[in-house]
Design an enzyme around this catalytic site. Structure first.
Site, PDB file in Angstrom:
ATOM      1  N   LYS A 110     -20.246 -16.302   0.141  1.00  0.00           N
ATOM      2  CA  LYS A 110     -21.664 -15.977   0.287  1.00  0.00           C
ATOM      3  C   LYS A 110     -22.248 -15.206  -0.872  1.00  0.00           C
ATOM      4  O   LYS A 110     -21.668 -14.249  -1.357  1.00  0.00           O
ATOM      5  CB  LYS A 110     -21.846 -15.153   1.564  1.00  0.00           C
ATOM      6  CG  LYS A 110     -21.597 -16.030   2.775  1.00  0.00           C
ATOM      7  CD  LYS A 110     -21.771 -15.500   4.136  1.00  0.00           C
ATOM      8  CE  LYS A 110     -22.359 -14.369   4.670  1.00  0.00           C
ATOM      9  NZ  LYS A 110     -21.899 -13.622   5.720  1.00  0.00           N
ATOM     10  N   ARG A 169       0.830  -1.210   0.000  1.00  0.00           N
ATOM     11  CA  ARG A 169       0.000   0.000   0.000  1.00  0.00           C
ATOM     12  C   ARG A 169       0.865   1.261   0.000  1.00  0.00           C
ATOM     13  O   ARG A 169       0.487   2.269  -0.597  1.00  0.00           O
ATOM     14  CB  ARG A 169      -0.925  -0.011   1.199  1.00  0.00           C
ATOM     15  CG  ARG A 169      -2.040  -1.012   1.007  1.00  0.00           C
ATOM     16  CD  ARG A 169      -2.965  -1.018   2.169  1.00  0.00           C
ATOM     17  NE  ARG A 169      -4.157  -1.781   1.845  1.00  0.00           N
ATOM     18  CZ  ARG A 169      -4.950  -2.329   2.730  1.00  0.00           C
ATOM     19  NH1 ARG A 169      -4.695  -2.208   4.013  1.00  0.00           N
ATOM     20  NH2 ARG A 169      -6.011  -3.012   2.356  1.00  0.00           N
ATOM     21  N   GLY A 229     -10.945  -9.005  -1.980  1.00  0.00           N
ATOM     22  CA  GLY A 229      -9.851  -9.569  -1.194  1.00  0.00           C
ATOM     23  C   GLY A 229      -9.313 -10.915  -1.629  1.00  0.00           C
ATOM     24  O   GLY A 229      -8.125 -11.043  -1.942  1.00  0.00           O
ATOM     25  N   GLY A 244     -13.702  -3.299  -0.318  1.00  0.00           N
ATOM     26  CA  GLY A 244     -15.054  -2.773  -0.143  1.00  0.00           C
ATOM     27  C   GLY A 244     -15.395  -1.672  -1.133  1.00  0.00           C
ATOM     28  O   GLY A 244     -16.501  -1.629  -1.676  1.00  0.00           O
TER      29      GLY A 244
HETATM   30  P1  AMP Z   1     -15.527 -14.066  -0.055  1.00  0.00           P
HETATM   31  O1  AMP Z   1     -14.831 -13.252   0.989  1.00  0.00           O
HETATM   32  O2  AMP Z   1     -17.012 -14.064   0.044  1.00  0.00           O
HETATM   33  O3  AMP Z   1     -15.017 -13.782  -1.440  1.00  0.00           O
HETATM   34  O4  AMP Z   1     -15.182 -15.582   0.284  1.00  0.00           O
HETATM   35  C1  AMP Z   1     -13.881 -16.078   0.205  1.00  0.00           C
HETATM   36  C2  AMP Z   1     -13.826 -17.365   0.965  1.00  0.00           C
HETATM   37  O5  AMP Z   1     -14.765 -18.279   0.466  1.00  0.00           O
HETATM   38  C3  AMP Z   1     -12.477 -18.038   0.895  1.00  0.00           C
HETATM   39  O6  AMP Z   1     -11.855 -17.977   2.137  1.00  0.00           O
HETATM   40  C4  AMP Z   1     -12.819 -19.465   0.489  1.00  0.00           C
HETATM   41  O7  AMP Z   1     -12.135 -20.430   1.267  1.00  0.00           O
HETATM   42  C5  AMP Z   1     -14.295 -19.560   0.753  1.00  0.00           C
HETATM   43  N1  AMP Z   1     -14.944 -20.566  -0.095  1.00  0.00           N
HETATM   44  C6  AMP Z   1     -14.834 -20.720  -1.419  1.00  0.00           C
HETATM   45  N2  AMP Z   1     -15.523 -21.792  -1.837  1.00  0.00           N
HETATM   46  C7  AMP Z   1     -16.087 -22.339  -0.752  1.00  0.00           C
HETATM   47  C8  AMP Z   1     -16.905 -23.490  -0.544  1.00  0.00           C
HETATM   48  N3  AMP Z   1     -17.279 -24.281  -1.565  1.00  0.00           N
HETATM   49  N4  AMP Z   1     -17.298 -23.744   0.724  1.00  0.00           N
HETATM   50  C9  AMP Z   1     -16.926 -22.960   1.741  1.00  0.00           C
HETATM   51  N5  AMP Z   1     -16.153 -21.866   1.615  1.00  0.00           N
HETATM   52  C10 AMP Z   1     -15.731 -21.553   0.370  1.00  0.00           C
END
Ligand code: AMP
Length: 396
Positions: A198, A35, A354, A377
């Site tokens: 999610k 950064r 991220g 974000g």
């Molecule tokens: P996000 O911050 O929503 O982009 O989520 C990223 C996280 O989602 C990472 O740490 C991944 O390990 C997790 N992730 C990806 N695929 C899966 C899955 N099939 N089940 C559970 N966690 C997941």
């Protein structure tokens, strides 16, 4: 509008909002200076144009007032090394201390202000506090993309005090340029790849993108909400039960808008969420009872990689699986490689959010894609179509 290219910085003091929110270890040594490096083009441009620079930033989340571990004084030495300029440090960001130091600042010198968030007025967007910051300089430059979605004193409110002399730095400039290239000026076929845990975090982006993309790839944990909504068996895979209707709605909207929605057809399932779990392959809608899907499978990798390789504009946000564990990284790694390949053939690729940024770095492909966004974000909100206060404050 004045820009950093056209403004005459000679003998001027520039107040620059940077994002120096860098990780420090227990000995207060910087463990990742990306950064700080990212702000150097703007800093060096102003110094070499005969101006002086006053840098302000936050670091961490101090509760109230001074905390040693969040002091920006730990950055002084490294800042001097990176910039090649003498750096003075103000032990407070407002009041007489910075005022005196700013008054005596000479062209070619840097003044670093103490952590803005040692004052609660910063995050409250207090106008008086912003006015005190503004009193230090002749011109305001915002180069902190990571906080551009916050209406804080230093990121948005302070701009009011510089109605004529306010502008973006190079970092925000290039972030905006790459995001606009994707949102407003994309070349077809445009593929967005959305993954991560999610669907609820990504719903607004997906909706905004449906009007723009040709292909929408869904992967990662959010897949299972879509599969369950369509009646598939997802075992113990991650799922947002309260978003099933919304998933069906997105599937319907994609159809209406002629967007090709690509969901994985197979996956790697595990008997537990563990790096040493037993694994097997399974169709995406036939995850055995008690097992969980943690990566996309071979067929899906093939199909998704092919779509990516044929794309001319690519946006990637979120991993395809639990790539932090070796057994479940193949999907994410393949997507990263396919994006690099498409980029080498002339596609424009933007990686943001991220975890896809961590992934692209993990596979050492950051310099094989067009742009890696620094603002988690802020990037998500911009992609949702929202106006960011830090951007609006300069454009107004
Ligand atoms: P996000 O911050 O929503 O982009 O989520 C990223 C996280 O989602 C990472 O740490 C991944 O390990 C997790 N992730 C990806 N695929 C899966 C899955 N099939 N089940 C559970 N966690 C997941």
């Amino acid at each position: 509008m004045k820009t950093i290219e056209t403004f005459d910085f000679k003998k001027k003091k520039a107040l620059i909002r940077v994002d120096f929110n860098v990780p420090l270890n227990s000995d207060f040594v910087i463990t990742d200076d990306n950064r700080m490096r990212a702000a150097m083009p703007t800093v060096k441009k102003i110094l070499s144009s005969g101006g002086s620079v006053i840098l302000m930033s936050h670091l961490g989340r101090p509760k109230s007032g001074y905390e040693e571990k969040f002091s920006l004084k730990h950055l002084v030495k490294h800042l001097s090394k990176l910039s090649g300029a003498p750096v003075k440090f103000a032990t407070d960001c407002i009041g007489n201390i910075p005022l005196e130091l700013a008054k005596n600042l000479k062209p070619g010198e840097i003044l670093l202000l103490e952590n803005l968030r040692f004052h609660k007025e910063e995050e409250k967007g207090n106008e008086e506090f912003a006015g005190e910051l503004a009193a230090l300089a002749d011109v305001y430059v915002n180069d902190a993309f990571g906080t551009a979605h916050r209406a804080h004193a230093s990121t948005a409110i302070v701009a009011k005090f510089f109605p004529e002399n306010k502008m973006f730095g190079y970092l925000i400039g290039s972030e905006l340029e790459s995001m606009d290239k994707v949102l407003k000026d994309s070349t077809s076929p445009f593929t967005a790849i959305m993954g991560g845990a999610k669907v609820s975090d990504k719903i607004l982006i997906i909706e905004n993108l449906l009007d723009r993309v040709d292909n929408l790839v869904i992967g990662g944990g959010m897949t299972y909400t879509f599969i369950k909504a369509q009646g598939g068996n997802i075992g113990s895979s991650i799922c947002e039960e309260d978003k099933l209707d919304m998933a069906l709605d997105l599937i319907r909207k994609a159809k209406e808008k002629n967007v090709r929605l690509i969901l994985p057809v197979d996956n790697i399932v595990a008997d537990k969420f563990d790096a040493n779990a037993s694994v097997q392959e399974a169709p995406i809608d036939q995850v055995p009872e008690g097992w969980l899907g943690l990566d996309i499978g071979k067929e899906s990798i093939k199909e998704i990689s092919e779509v990516i390789r044929q794309s001319k504009t690519i946006l990637w946000n979120g991993p395809m699986g639990v790539f932090e564990m070796e057994k479940f990284e193949a999907g994410t790694k393949s997507v990263a490689l396919a994006i690099a390949e498409a980029t080498s053939k002339g596609a424009f690729s933007l990686i943001g959010g991220g975890d896809s940024v961590s992934a692209i770095n993990k596979y050492k492909l950051a310099d094989k894609v067009s742009y890696v966004s620094t603002g988690g974000g802020a990037m998500l909100e911009y992609m949702e179509g929202k106006e960011l206060p830090g951007i609006a404050a300069i454009n107004e």
